[in-house]
Design a protein around this motif. Structure first.
Motif: not given
Length: 258
Positions: A110-118, A177-179, A201-209
């Protein structure tokens, strides 16, 4: 504004967290802020006197984005995907601050992955990138726990990414927050393991949304996990994993096996 979900005696409440670290207070708000707005009451508690819960249990879904940091893809021997690699976690995977991560019996890796979540604030579909801020309620810390051995053998990621307790979220939702330039860190038993930034990030937050909303109708309280920087590693029984994101705070969880 920091919006938390918590319990004092019985039923969960929402509140606004104010104050400096070590002296925070939480003011109870009326109802559900996703539908009623933020209406403060006169009831306050010291943060140390309440138990924080996951700031949101999505009514619908948690959407993950795989391989959104080039160095993380490389460390696992993967290519950067041409299109975003999306997957789903059930809402039963969500836990809150200090809740135990329970290692599933079917996995030894089991691996951890820290992430910013929207956190999504309104029902939406096919959102243009330039309108993404209009549908974002706020941001929180997340940990995308992954069964690496199962991920390699299964033909899809539902079991590897969606097991119970595989999506810790918290400690609260920050609405302002400004992501675009935010540090993301993970510590295992106090030792720094991940140290990245959303600029990688390859794709930023707004592009991902925008991309995610073209695939799925998003509902209030849905959560998008935006990917993890390099440095992921395995957790074991007795460990404690901490995710810290600049401007958000720290999410800490112990690891157990039953």
């Amino acid at each position: 504004m920091r919006i938390a979900r918590f319990v004092v005696d019985s039923d969960p409440l929402y509140g606004v967290v104010d104050g400096e670290p070590g002296s925070e207070e939480i003011t109870v708000i009326n109802g559900d802020p996703f539908f009623n707005g933020v209406e403060r009451t006169h009831t306050k508690h010291k943060l140390e006197d309440v138990r924080l819960l996951a700031p949101i249990i999505p009514r619908s879904k948690v959407i993950g984005v795989g391989r959104n940091f080039a160095e993380h893809a490389a460390e696992l021997g993967n290519e950067v995907p041409q299109y975003p690699l999306l997957f789903l976690k059930p809402n039963t995977a969500v836990i809150g601050p200090n809740d135990p991560i329970v290692l599933p019996e079917f996995s030894e890796e089991i691996s951890f992955e820290a992430e910013l979540c929207v956190v999504i604030g309104r029902i939406c579909k096919d959102v243009p990138e330039e309108r993404a801020d209009d549908v974002i309620f706020g941001y929180t810390c997340g940990n995308d726990l992954t069964a690496r051995d199962v991920q390699k053998t299964d033909l899809q990621w539902a079991r590897a990414k969606g097991f119970d307790t595989s999506a810790p979220l918290g400690p609260w939702i920050e609405t302002e927050l400004d992501p675009d330039d935010v540090d993301i860190q993970a510590r295992l038993n106090g030792e720094l393991r991940q140290d990245g930034n959303t600029t990688q990030m390859i794709r930023g937050v707004r592009e991902l949304v925008s991309i995610v909303s073209h695939a799925f109708t998003l509902l209030p309280g849905d959560v998008i996990m935006t990917g993890t920087p390099a440095g992921v590693g395995l957790v074991s029984e007795g460990d404690r994993i901490e995710v810290e994101i600049e401007g958000l705070g720290r999410l800490s969880n112990p690891v157990v096996r039953r």
